[in-house]
Design an enzyme around this catalytic site. Structure first.
Site, short mmCIF file in Angstrom:
data_model
loop_
_atom_site.label_atom_id
_atom_site.label_comp_id
_atom_site.label_asym_id
_atom_site.label_seq_id
_atom_site.Cartn_x
_atom_site.Cartn_y
_atom_site.Cartn_z
N TYR A 1 0.88 -1.15 0.00
CA TYR A 1 0.00 0.00 0.00
C TYR A 1 0.92 1.21 0.00
CZ TYR A 1 -4.41 -2.40 0.73
OH TYR A 1 -5.53 -3.17 0.57
N THR B 1 -0.78 -2.62 -4.77
CA THR B 1 -2.24 -2.65 -4.87
C THR B 1 -2.73 -1.31 -5.42
OG1 THR B 1 -2.44 -4.26 -3.10
CG2 THR B 1 -4.39 -2.92 -3.55
N LYS C 1 -1.55 -5.11 -8.58
CA LYS C 1 -2.69 -5.93 -8.16
C LYS C 1 -3.96 -5.08 -8.16
CE LYS C 1 -4.48 -8.50 -4.16
NZ LYS C 1 -5.44 -7.60 -3.52
N HIS D 1 -10.22 -7.09 -5.46
CA HIS D 1 -10.00 -7.01 -4.01
C HIS D 1 -11.04 -7.86 -3.26
CE1 HIS D 1 -7.49 -4.14 -1.47
NE2 HIS D 1 -8.11 -4.84 -0.55
C1 LIG Z 1 -9.78 -9.84 5.29
C2 LIG Z 1 -9.13 -9.43 4.01
C3 LIG Z 1 -8.03 -8.59 4.05
C4 LIG Z 1 -7.42 -8.19 2.88
N1 LIG Z 1 -6.32 -7.40 2.94
C5 LIG Z 1 -5.69 -7.05 1.80
C6 LIG Z 1 -4.50 -6.29 1.85
O1 LIG Z 1 -3.99 -5.98 2.91
N2 LIG Z 1 -3.94 -5.92 0.68
C7 LIG Z 1 -4.47 -6.28 -0.54
O2 LIG Z 1 -3.92 -5.92 -1.58
N3 LIG Z 1 -5.58 -7.03 -0.60
C8 LIG Z 1 -6.20 -7.43 0.52
N4 LIG Z 1 -7.31 -8.21 0.45
C9 LIG Z 1 -7.78 -8.70 -0.87
C10 LIG Z 1 -7.15 -10.06 -1.21
O3 LIG Z 1 -5.77 -9.91 -1.48
C11 LIG Z 1 -7.78 -10.71 -2.45
O4 LIG Z 1 -7.76 -9.79 -3.51
C12 LIG Z 1 -9.19 -11.22 -2.24
O5 LIG Z 1 -9.44 -11.57 -0.90
C13 LIG Z 1 -9.40 -12.41 -3.16
O6 LIG Z 1 -10.68 -12.88 -3.09
P1 LIG Z 1 -11.15 -14.16 -2.24
O7 LIG Z 1 -11.12 -13.76 -0.81
O8 LIG Z 1 -12.54 -14.36 -2.76
O9 LIG Z 1 -10.25 -15.34 -2.56
C14 LIG Z 1 -7.94 -8.62 1.62
C15 LIG Z 1 -9.05 -9.46 1.59
C16 LIG Z 1 -9.64 -9.88 2.76
C17 LIG Z 1 -10.82 -10.81 2.69
C1 LIG Z 2 -5.84 -0.93 5.77
C2 LIG Z 2 -6.01 -2.42 5.66
C3 LIG Z 2 -6.70 -2.76 4.43
C4 LIG Z 2 -6.75 -4.21 4.25
C5 LIG Z 2 -7.52 -4.51 3.03
O1 LIG Z 2 -7.07 -4.35 1.95
C6 LIG Z 2 -8.86 -5.01 3.14
O2 LIG Z 2 -9.41 -5.04 4.24
O3 LIG Z 2 -9.42 -5.33 2.08
#
Ligand SMILES: Cc1cc2nc3c(=O)[nH]c(=O)nc-3n(C[C@H](O)[C@H](O)[C@H](O)COP(=O)(O)O)c2cc1C
Ligand SMILES: CCCCC(=O)C(=O)O
Length: 375
Positions: free
Chosen positions: A134, A160, A241, A265
């Protein structure tokens, strides 16, 4: 159904829901706003059928691939997710150990609750580690984070690009989501105090502490010149991403990225963004074989992996099920998730007549509404 016995990732999800506090469950499971994109990510997989080809020797199926010079057991990576300690006290250490045991890469979030050096130690034996980035308004901090990851042996960063602001997740607003005292995204220590992550909102601030911290620290002025800025001081591979449009994918290749992750995401950013599976083929057509193409969003079955690859992905990332495995049974739970996906992917390859990844081609798929004569 005991903790030890679940036969698919939906059952595991139900167990995780029972185990986790309501606020954590809300944060993990949510999509943004009406959750149209969250639902569509899954629905998109249902829109494709697989046409098997028979009498092919599938006594051996080869699921392995080489990505960024390293060998993976099968085409799966762990998607970056914040705050693994909310699922299990070992946090990202348990996840990293599981990645190493299963020989797949892990992408660590900027918002991890364990330091990257410690994660790198735990991930010894994994094909490689990537740090999800980030981009903070404070670019000195950002440069130090990247250089720190490079020094710790990370192979790549995944920037991201779909989050100039955090998406509006209504459960987090309702629950005033915040981290428990003593837990923090440790890489951000020098920018944000631990109290700030645990503080309840006052006045007009976003009710969710995660949204507030994000708003205050992350750079919504981020543009493509960021890639050249990183290139100037780091030798690490750079992925982006969050790409959905083929125009953005082309632009990313033009500015010299090393890989693209097609993602919305997990339906947590722009609601009504298209399902990721629907975007893969178009993006593949746009960028060809220039750089590796990864995708995530709703991958829950071996057949899902097969469909994503048939449409042009080189590998998929999986998100929430990893946190569910971690919540239900720590490192072993994560390993069980990965093992199940590997087993089911092999099964899908066998039954569809695909002994190698190369043989998983578009003509094995039939999209709803397409006539059989297309094949
Ligand atoms: C609880 C949670 C936290 C996430 N945190 C991040 C993050 O810190 N950075 C990021 O690029 N994507 C984050 N994502 C998105 C995931 O990298 C990913 O794109 C997404 O969860 C994929 O879909 P899926 O959960 O259906 O497999 C997060 C997703 C979830 C569910
Ligand atoms: C600041 C944390 C963000 C994490 C994230 O990407 C999410 O919760 O989807």
């Amino acid at each position: 159904m005991t903790d030890q016995h679940w036969v698919n990732l939906d059952e595991l999800e139900a167990l995780a829901m029972k185990k986790l506090p309501k606020m954590v469950w809300g944060y993990y499971s949510s999509g943004s706003e009406s959750e149209a994109t969250l639902r569509d990510n899954r629905a998109a997989f249902l829109r494709y059928n697989i046409m098997p080809r028979l009498m092919v020797d599938v006594s051996k199926v080869d699921t392995t691939l080489t990505l960024f010079g390293e060998k993976l057991d099968f085409p799966l990576l762990i998607a970056p997710m914040a705050y693994h300690k909310l699922a299990n006290p070992e946090g990202e250490v348990a996840t990293a150990r599981a990645a190493a045991a299963c020989r797949i890469p892990m992408i660590q979030s900027t918002m991890a609750t364990v330091r990257k050096e410690e994660v790198a130690q735990a991930a010894k034996g994994a094909p490689f580690l990537m740090l999800q980035l980030y981009v903070t308004k404070n670019r000195d901090f950002c440069r130090n984070l990247i250089m720190g990851a490079q020094k710790a042996g990370y192979k790549a960063i995944a920037v991201t690009v779909d989050a100039p602001r955090l998406g509006h997740r209504e459960a987090d607003e309702r629950d005033s989501f915040h981290l428990p005292e003593g837990m923090a995204p440790v890489e951000l220590d020098s920018l944000v105090s631990a109290e700030e992550h645990a503080r309840q909102a006052t006045g007009d601030e976003p009710k969710s502490a995660v949204a507030r911290v994000f708003y205050n620290q992350m750079d919504s002025a981020l543009t493509w010149d960021f890639v050249a800025w990183v290139r100037a001081f780091s030798s690490m591979r750079i992925l982006v991403k969050g790409i959905l449009s083929p125009f953005d994918a082309l632009r990313a290749v033009e500015v010299g990225v090393d890989g693209i992750i097609v993602s919305n995401h997990g339906g947590r950013q722009l609601d009504f963004a298209p399902a990721t599976l629907d975007c893969v083929a178009n993006i593949k057509r746009a960028i060809g074989d220039t750089v590796p193409l990864l995708m995530d969003g709703g991958v829950r079955r071996g057949t899902d992996i097969l469909k994503a690859l048939a449409l042009g992905a080189d590998a998929v990332c999986v998100g929430r099920p990893i946190l569910h495995g971690l919540a239900v049974n720590g490192q072993q739970g994560v390993q069980d998730v990965i093992k199940m996906m590997r087993r089911d992917f092999e099964q899908a390859m066998r039954l569809s007549g695909c002994p190698s990844l190369k043989s998983i081609t578009r003509d094995k798929l039939l999209k709803q509404g397409e006539p059989l004569s297309r094949l």
